[in-house]
Design a protein around this motif. Structure first.
Motif, PDB file in Angstrom:
ATOM      1  N   VAL A 100       0.728  -1.156   0.019  1.00  0.00           N
ATOM      2  CA  VAL A 100      -0.009  -0.049   0.135  1.00  0.00           C
ATOM      3  C   VAL A 100       0.805   1.229   0.034  1.00  0.00           C
ATOM      4  CG1 VAL A 100      -1.879  -1.094   1.316  1.00  0.00           C
ATOM      5  CG2 VAL A 100      -0.186  -0.044   2.602  1.00  0.00           C
ATOM      6  N   LEU A 101       2.002   1.345   0.486  1.00  0.00           N
ATOM      7  CA  LEU A 101       2.913   2.504   0.923  1.00  0.00           C
ATOM      8  C   LEU A 101       3.226   3.071  -0.577  1.00  0.00           C
ATOM      9  CD1 LEU A 101       5.191   1.406   3.721  1.00  0.00           C
ATOM     10  CD2 LEU A 101       3.446   3.510   3.668  1.00  0.00           C
ATOM     11  N   VAL A 113      -0.388   2.873   6.527  1.00  0.00           N
ATOM     12  CA  VAL A 113      -0.837   4.024   5.919  1.00  0.00           C
ATOM     13  C   VAL A 113      -0.779   5.079   7.139  1.00  0.00           C
ATOM     14  CG1 VAL A 113      -2.749   5.242   4.930  1.00  0.00           C
ATOM     15  CG2 VAL A 113      -2.048   3.064   4.312  1.00  0.00           C
ATOM     16  N   MET A 114      -1.067   4.780   8.390  1.00  0.00           N
ATOM     17  CA  MET A 114      -0.947   5.710   9.531  1.00  0.00           C
ATOM     18  C   MET A 114       0.280   6.600   9.551  1.00  0.00           C
ATOM     19  SD  MET A 114      -2.880   3.938  12.477  1.00  0.00           S
ATOM     20  CE  MET A 114      -4.509   3.305  12.325  1.00  0.00           C
ATOM     21  N   GLN A 115       1.459   6.090   9.103  1.00  0.00           N
ATOM     22  CA  GLN A 115       2.859   6.617   9.324  1.00  0.00           C
ATOM     23  C   GLN A 115       3.079   7.741   8.478  1.00  0.00           C
ATOM     24  OE1 GLN A 115       5.919   3.502   9.498  1.00  0.00           O
ATOM     25  NE2 GLN A 115       4.727   1.994   9.985  1.00  0.00           N
ATOM     26  N   ASN A 138       7.312  11.248   2.223  1.00  0.00           N
ATOM     27  CA  ASN A 138       6.898  10.425   3.633  1.00  0.00           C
ATOM     28  C   ASN A 138       7.019   8.881   3.337  1.00  0.00           C
ATOM     29  OD1 ASN A 138       7.473  12.403   5.753  1.00  0.00           O
ATOM     30  ND2 ASN A 138       5.455  13.361   5.463  1.00  0.00           N
ATOM     31  N   SER A 139       6.069   9.010   2.470  1.00  0.00           N
ATOM     32  CA  SER A 139       5.555   7.532   1.909  1.00  0.00           C
ATOM     33  C   SER A 139       6.895   6.800   1.106  1.00  0.00           C
ATOM     34  CB  SER A 139       4.405   7.427   0.952  1.00  0.00           C
ATOM     35  OG  SER A 139       3.096   8.091   1.544  1.00  0.00           O
ATOM     36  N   CYS A 159      11.034   2.451   2.186  1.00  0.00           N
ATOM     37  CA  CYS A 159      12.418   2.019   2.661  1.00  0.00           C
ATOM     38  C   CYS A 159      12.549   1.595   3.933  1.00  0.00           C
ATOM     39  CB  CYS A 159      13.430   3.072   2.283  1.00  0.00           C
ATOM     40  SG  CYS A 159      13.490   3.865   0.814  1.00  0.00           S
ATOM     41  N   LYS A 160      12.067   2.131   4.989  1.00  0.00           N
ATOM     42  CA  LYS A 160      11.918   1.505   6.292  1.00  0.00           C
ATOM     43  C   LYS A 160      11.288   0.187   6.390  1.00  0.00           C
ATOM     44  CE  LYS A 160       9.749   2.216  11.064  1.00  0.00           C
ATOM     45  NZ  LYS A 160       8.888   3.021  11.547  1.00  0.00           N
TER      46      LYS A 160
END
Length: 439
Positions: free
Chosen positions: A55-56, A108-110, A345-346, A351-352
């Motif tokens: 989803v990211l 998705v919250m992040q 940010n996404s 990557c994280k």
């Protein structure tokens, strides 16, 4: 902080509190309580992580088009549904599908939360806002885990169902609190300056060399630390150092305690220093942490010394984490054109997540059997963090690297546009940004 920031931080902390109820016990719940076996539990954990990778790539563009607030509200509802479904899942298919929904919602919250923090802060307050979020999230996770540990009972599946229901309620609370936030309007100058960059999408992001270097650095950071906590480092501690599994819980508690105690002390020390130098120092601290872990497993000390060394390793990682929270996430925001903050940010969150997926796959087998090479490998990765951070520093503007140099705080973060987009920005806008940057 303003009212908007306070509400965002409160919702973020409560959602972390809810996650703390279930994350430490997810494996036990699936494998033992629901009696679905270790293999199914592994699949559930993998699906939980892989859902984020699915989803990211699309999340950032939606955030930039629709705004972070509606995306966060929808994500909180999706995560709530996933948590409720998982709490009642007694079959393999239901557990896997529920984990996918829960993983997608929480992923998705992040970036949505990060984008809201950016919109509600400026260059002068952004560092402290992200440090506060990291502090509150760790505090929430820790308290949630402690409280959840007092509720769970492997002989009573209903006790685990209660945990998932509490988690679901916390997600709904996050959505409700976020819905009351009044987001500031995007400054017209910033929107005009970044419009050309936004139209390029991922092509623009990949042409932004500083951001690409930061993504590579972020992957190495999470691969060498978070990707090893519950896999390679845990396997190394039990196999090579001979510590008890229960000691790993103490080590993780020490990690959280260092973050909670040291966060704002560290913040005062780093917020007026160059971000690239702070990240480089984290690499040196983590290299020393891996050397301490090497002593625990490969040294000739007593079992007590080995246990103390492993706990110290986790504590040193916590010190490094508290230095990263006010540097890395705000830097992503400061590199992003105003209308591409969600996509930046996404991309960094992706990557994280890749690092968290690859880290256990590589570190787990090495930590369990190749003890010496495992330590050497991650000492080198940590030193690589230092090298990458110093190289990144050469691509940053002075204000991006050290925000305290900015005489006048501003929400305009598009002072360093991606290379392919900078030529498209109208001359009059570029001139206004240049004069603003000189101040």
């Amino acid at each position: 902080m303003g009212a908007a920031l306070r509400r965002i931080q409160l919702g973020s902390a409560l959602s972390a509190f809810g996650l703390g109820f279930t994350v430490p016990y997810l494996y036990v719940y699936v494998a033992q309580v629901r009696d679905l076996g270790a293999g199914t539990a592994g699949v559930v954990l993998a699906v939980f992580a892989m859902a984020a990778l699915a989803v990211l790539p699309f999340t950032g563009r939606v955030i930039d088009r629709r705004g972070p607030l509606p995306v966060l509200v929808v994500a909180s509802v999706v995560a709530c549904l996933g948590a409720v479904a998982l709490g009642f899942s007694s079959q393999v298919t239901a557990a896997v599908l529920s984990a996918a929904v829960l993983g997608a919602g929480t992923a998705v919250m992040q970036p949505a939360l990060a984008t809201m923090l950016v919109r509600c802060s400026d260059t002068g307050t952004r560092t402290r806002a992200f440090a506060t979020q990291f502090f509150l999230q760790n505090l929430g996770l820790g308290i949630g885990g402690l409280v959840g540990g007092q509720i769970v009972d492997t002989e009573r599946p209903a006790s685990f169902t209660l945990l998932f229901l509490i988690e679901a309620v916390m997600f709904l609370v996050l959505g409700a609190i976020s819905a009351t936030v009044r987001m500031p309007r995007v400054p017209a100058v910033a929107a005009e300056a970044a419009g050309a960059a936004a139209r390029g999408g991922m092509r623009v992001l990949l042409s932004h060399r500083a951001m690409v270097q930061l993504c590579v650095l972020g992957f190495v950071l999470f691969f060498a630390c978070y990707g090893q906590f519950e896999s390679g480092l845990a396997a190394y501690g039990t196999e090579a150092a001979g510590i008890k599994p229960s000691t790993l819980g103490i080590a993780l508690a020490a990690n959280t305690a260092v973050i909670v105690v040291a966060q704002f002390v560290v913040l005062r020390l780093v917020e007026r220093r160059r971000r690239s130098r702070v990240i480089a120092a984290v690499g040196l601290i983590w290299a020393f942490a891996w050397i301490v872990a090497g002593y625990a497993g490969l040294g000739e000390g007593s079992q007590t010394m080995a246990t103390a060394a492993m706990i110290s390793t986790y504590a040193l990682f916590g010190l490094g984490e508290s230095m990263l929270s006010p540097t890395v996430a705000p830097l992503v925001a400061d590199l992003a054109p105003e209308s591409m903050i969600g996509q930046y940010n996404s991309a960094f969150a992706l990557c994280k997540q890749l690092a968290l997926a690859v880290g256990p796959a590589v570190g787990g087998p090495m930590g369990a059997s190749l003890h010496g090479p495992y330590i050497v490998t991650f000492v080198l990765f940590s030193l690589g963090i230092t090298v990458l951070a110093l190289r990144l520093g050469r691509r940053l503007t002075p204000v991006q690297d050290q925000p305290s140099l900015a005489a006048v705080p501003s929400r305009v973060v598009a002072v360093s546009l991606p290379e392919s987009a900078s030529a498209d920005v109208p001359a009059r806008v570029a001139a206004r940004l240049s004069s603003r940057d000189r101040r």
